[in-house]
Enzyme design. Structure first.
Site, PDB file in Angstrom:
ATOM      1  N   GLY A  14      46.175  33.436  35.280  1.00 31.89           N
ATOM      2  CA  GLY A  14      46.781  34.742  35.033  1.00 31.89           C
ATOM      3  C   GLY A  14      46.466  35.260  33.641  1.00 31.89           C
ATOM      4  N   ASP A  39      44.884  29.586  43.497  1.00 36.18           N
ATOM      5  CA  ASP A  39      43.860  30.532  43.955  1.00 36.18           C
ATOM      6  C   ASP A  39      42.487  30.042  43.532  1.00 36.18           C
ATOM      7  OD1 ASP A  39      42.097  32.740  44.281  1.00 36.18           O
ATOM      8  OD2 ASP A  39      43.794  34.129  44.186  1.00 36.18           O
ATOM      9  N   GLU A  40      41.708  29.535  44.484  1.00 34.83           N
ATOM     10  CA  GLU A  40      40.397  28.975  44.153  1.00 34.83           C
ATOM     11  C   GLU A  40      39.431  30.033  43.631  1.00 34.83           C
ATOM     12  OE1 GLU A  40      38.031  27.548  47.411  1.00 34.83           O
ATOM     13  OE2 GLU A  40      39.103  28.789  48.876  1.00 34.83           O
ATOM     14  N   LYS A  42      40.139  32.761  41.823  1.00 34.26           N
ATOM     15  CA  LYS A  42      40.433  33.049  40.418  1.00 34.26           C
ATOM     16  C   LYS A  42      39.962  31.909  39.525  1.00 34.26           C
ATOM     17  CE  LYS A  42      44.422  36.068  41.219  1.00 34.26           C
ATOM     18  NZ  LYS A  42      45.905  36.219  41.058  1.00 34.26           N
ATOM     19  N   LYS A 128      63.522  40.526  32.341  1.00 35.23           N
ATOM     20  CA  LYS A 128      64.301  40.775  33.560  1.00 35.23           C
ATOM     21  C   LYS A 128      65.288  39.656  33.873  1.00 35.23           C
ATOM     22  CE  LYS A 128      60.563  43.624  35.319  1.00 35.23           C
ATOM     23  NZ  LYS A 128      59.820  43.560  34.024  1.00 35.23           N
ATOM     24  N   LYS A 140      64.282  34.182  37.743  1.00 36.81           N
ATOM     25  CA  LYS A 140      63.854  33.729  36.418  1.00 36.81           C
ATOM     26  C   LYS A 140      65.055  33.319  35.563  1.00 36.81           C
ATOM     27  CE  LYS A 140      60.259  33.417  35.052  1.00 36.81           C
ATOM     28  NZ  LYS A 140      59.324  32.254  35.135  1.00 36.81           N
ATOM     29  N   VAL A 176      51.689  49.123  33.035  1.00 33.65           N
ATOM     30  CA  VAL A 176      51.647  50.578  33.033  1.00 33.65           C
ATOM     31  C   VAL A 176      50.381  51.147  32.383  1.00 33.65           C
ATOM     32  CG1 VAL A 176      52.954  50.834  30.859  1.00 33.65           C
ATOM     33  CG2 VAL A 176      53.056  52.623  32.594  1.00 33.65           C
TER      34      VAL A 176
END
Length: 332
Positions: A14, A39-40, A42, A128, A140, A176
């Site tokens: 990420g 995720d292979e 990525k 959050k 979280k 954003v």
């Protein structure tokens, strides 16, 4: 501290992992950084950048899979836990999946880290998690509580757990700024509410906060970086000054303002030059001089939110940042 050590990053493909790996290799020269993710594709894409770097390894796995975590943590000194289901609408419509990753995954990692005698674990949190109103934030918050309490379970294994919390990462995929850039050519940008505010932090600042936590932590601390705020309509004006701003309303589960420290945490929060530290209100850890160090207690009614922030980012500052980081925005 990280010199010659082995570090594992969950969810390492990420945005955080893409900043943490090169910065840590350059500053600390660790023996190995292991990217643990499910995720292979990525991993394959990320590995292209490290074809001649034998200190970076890739390990396919999911934090939901406890056995796979046990295998991955063999010989690991430090863990950065960045894996999460984090898109707010995705979590709202897929609550079971969000809980499996963010809560069950946290429990799996805590158990595996203790049993494999990992020295220190730093978990990434989010604004959050403070006074949550959506499922992502609630999971979280639960995750934060689990990592704080994990220090009670480590016993003679001496594994320490702490948390770092920060808000909107500038330019990260799905945020954003890249959204506004992608819509700039249409001449119209969707604005949820012109009075909405957001914290602004760079990935580099997020990595530096994790480094600080690894150096400073005793166990159970939640580190909150001091960062500036901006109004969402000002962000839009910087990205597309000639575009029309269309008010579309707040999405389900979205807050008007980001909050990283609520008034309920004020009695256990201490201020430092560049960050705050929330100490646990269990086991009298909030009175621990070893954890407090040179911190000063905040006011009893203290709240750290993006609308009451003492520091604000000027439009020209954001413009300079966008110009300097144009090639990286929205990539990870």
């Amino acid at each position: 501290m990280l010199e010659g050590k082995t570090i594992l990053v969950t969810g390492g493909t990420g945005s955080f992992g893409h900043a943490f790996v090169p910065m840590t290799l350059a500053k600390y020269n660790p023996a190995k950084i292991i990217i643990f993710s499910r995720d292979e594709m990525k991993q394959w894409e990320m590995a292209k950048s490290y074809q001649n770097e034998d200190r970076v390894r890739f390990f396919i796995g999911d934090v939901r899979d406890r056995d796979r975590l046990y295998r991955a943590l063999d010989g690991v000194d430090y863990v950065i836990h960045a894996a999460a289901t984090k898109i707010v609408p995705t979590a709202e419509y897929n609550p079971f999946e969000c809980i499996k990753t963010n809560i069950n995954g946290a429990m799996n990692l805590i158990d595996a880290a203790i049993d494999k005698r990992v020295k220190r674990v730093v978990a990434l949190s989010t604004d959050k998690a403070s006074s949550p109103i959506n499922l992502y934030g609630a999971t979280k918050l639960a995750s934060d509580k689990l990592f704080v309490a994990g220090n009670s379970y480590s016993g003679e294994h001496d594994t320490c757990f702490s948390v770092v919390r920060y808000g909107n990462v500038m330019g990260s995929r799905g945020s954003v700024i890249p959204l506004f850039q992608s819509l700039k050519a249409t001449g119209e940008l969707p604005i949820t509410n012109p009075d909405m505010t957001r914290f602004m932090i760079s990935l580099e600042q997020g990595v530096e906060l994790v480094w600080h936590a690894l150096e400073d932590m005793v166990g159970g601390e939640i580190y909150v970086k001091k960062i500036p705020s901006m109004r969402v309509d000002d962000i839009a004006s910087v990205i597309a000054p000639d575009a029309t701003q269309k008010i579309v309303g707040i999405r389900p589960g979205e807050k008007m303002h980001e909050q990283m420290i609520g008034v309920e945490d004020a009695p256990f929060t201490f201020e430092y030059d560049e960050h705050f530290k929330i100490l646990p209100n269990i086991h009298d850890w909030n009175a621990s001089s070893e954890r407090i160090k040179n911190g000063k207690p905040v006011a009893e009614d203290f709240v750290y939110s993006s609308d009451n922030n003492a520091e604000w980012m000027k439009p020209e500052e954001l413009g300079d940042w966008v110009a300097a980081n144009s090639e990286k925005i929205g990539r990870f």
